[in-house]
Design a protein around this motif. Structure first.
Motif, PDB file in Angstrom:
ATOM      1  N   LEU A 166       0.828  -1.205   0.000  1.00 39.54           N
ATOM      2  CA  LEU A 166       0.000   0.000   0.000  1.00 39.54           C
ATOM      3  C   LEU A 166       0.864   1.257   0.000  1.00 39.54           C
ATOM      4  N   HIS A 167       1.972   1.197   0.746  1.00 36.58           N
ATOM      5  CA  HIS A 167       2.907   2.321   0.812  1.00 36.58           C
ATOM      6  C   HIS A 167       3.491   2.618  -0.570  1.00 36.58           C
ATOM      7  N   VAL A 168       3.866   1.585  -1.308  1.00 34.93           N
ATOM      8  CA  VAL A 168       4.432   1.766  -2.644  1.00 34.93           C
ATOM      9  C   VAL A 168       3.381   2.352  -3.590  1.00 34.93           C
ATOM     10  N   MET A 169       2.178   1.799  -3.582  1.00 29.71           N
ATOM     11  CA  MET A 169       1.129   2.283  -4.482  1.00 29.71           C
ATOM     12  C   MET A 169       0.781   3.743  -4.188  1.00 29.71           C
ATOM     13  N   GLN A 170       0.747   4.101  -2.924  1.00 34.75           N
ATOM     14  CA  GLN A 170       0.432   5.470  -2.550  1.00 34.75           C
ATOM     15  C   GLN A 170       1.564   6.422  -2.950  1.00 34.75           C
ATOM     16  N   SER A 171       2.805   5.982  -2.751  1.00 33.70           N
ATOM     17  CA  SER A 171       3.962   6.822  -3.082  1.00 33.70           C
ATOM     18  C   SER A 171       4.074   7.075  -4.576  1.00 33.70           C
ATOM     19  N   LEU A 172       3.643   6.118  -5.385  1.00 31.26           N
ATOM     20  CA  LEU A 172       3.774   6.231  -6.840  1.00 31.26           C
ATOM     21  C   LEU A 172       2.468   6.619  -7.520  1.00 31.26           C
ATOM     22  N   ARG A 173       1.536   7.099  -6.751  1.00 29.47           N
ATOM     23  CA  ARG A 173       0.206   7.372  -7.303  1.00 29.47           C
ATOM     24  C   ARG A 173       0.250   8.336  -8.484  1.00 29.47           C
ATOM     25  N   GLY A 174       1.136   9.322  -8.439  1.00 28.71           N
ATOM     26  CA  GLY A 174       1.205  10.303  -9.519  1.00 28.71           C
ATOM     27  C   GLY A 174       2.270  10.011 -10.557  1.00 28.71           C
TER      28      GLY A 174
END
Length: 237
Positions: A166-174
């Motif tokens: 979840l941390h990775v997906m949130q960090s790379l959201r943009g």
């Protein structure tokens, strides 16, 4: 049980698989033509440089965070990520702003995956031996994992993502595409498992049949260096 170096396609001589492989072969021919004319480095090449990167050198900062997608909306987003001393995970998203439709931790270390990428063409193949027709192929849970014809073992698709994922997906959201290093969720985790590296790219999705799909990495324009990454999902009956 197939041998370590057996091809992942040894049991699957069917029209849907043949169409997927023909698509890949055509892409490889085009890539050889492009590489003979030169070209700059692409995402794949940047990911090969990750062992030399540190948390102070993040490709995400160089690439920026575009508000508008750099490629057509119909392209699928794929992310490969993991700690340097851990395993590699794969996430597939139809939209980088939404949760993935498929997440799995692969049975191969980050170091092993870096070695496989020494080749200009990387084929990651996932096989499911489930006999049901009620699920879509990406909804299967148990997968045999091959990389460049070598079997690495079995993995189970995530039903719920871990805090790290979840941390990775949130960090790379943009982020539409790129490769680099992300801060770990905790300092302790970074000290034990090493830095958290990632590669994100857009993929051309090819549906061969209800039992087979393939994802072929789209290199950015001007970065046609002949390197290919393809991910195959095949359900065996």
């Amino acid at each position: 049980m197939p041998s370590v170096h057996s091809s992942p396609f040894h049991q699957m001589e069917n029209p849907s698989l043949i169409s997927l492989l023909q698509h890949t072969t055509n892409r490889e021919k085009r890539s050889k033509t492009r590489s003979s004319t030169g070209g700059g480095g692409g995402i794949f090449r940047m990911f090969k440089l990750l062992p030399m990167l540190t948390s102070g050198c993040k490709m995400v900062a160089l690439l920026g965070r575009p508000r508008k997608p750099l490629l057509p909306d119909h392209a699928t987003t794929g992310t490969l990520f993991g700690h340097r001393r851990g395993r590699v995970s794969l996430a597939i998203q139809e939209d980088p702003h939404r949760l993935p439709i498929f997440v799995i931790e692969l049975p191969m270390s980050s170091t092993a995956f870096q070695k496989e990428m020494a080749s200009d063409i990387v084929r990651l193949s996932l096989e499911s031996e489930t006999k049901t027709h009620k699920k879509k192929v990406l909804e299967e849970f148990v997968w045999g994992v091959y990389c460049n014809g070598r079997k690495y073992g079995y993995s189970i698709r995530r039903k719920n993502m871990t805090d790290d994922e979840l941390h990775v997906m949130q960090s790379l959201r943009g982020v539409s595409m790129g490769a680099g290093v992300l801060p770990a969720l905790t300092e302790k985790e970074s000290a034990v498992d090493g830095e958290l590296t990632y590669m994100r790219a857009r993929f051309d999705r090819v549906v061969g049949s209800k039992d087979s799909e393939a994802f072929h990495m789209i290199n950015p324009e001007g970065a046609e260096d002949g390197q290919e990454l393809s991910i195959f999902f095949v359900r065996i009956h």
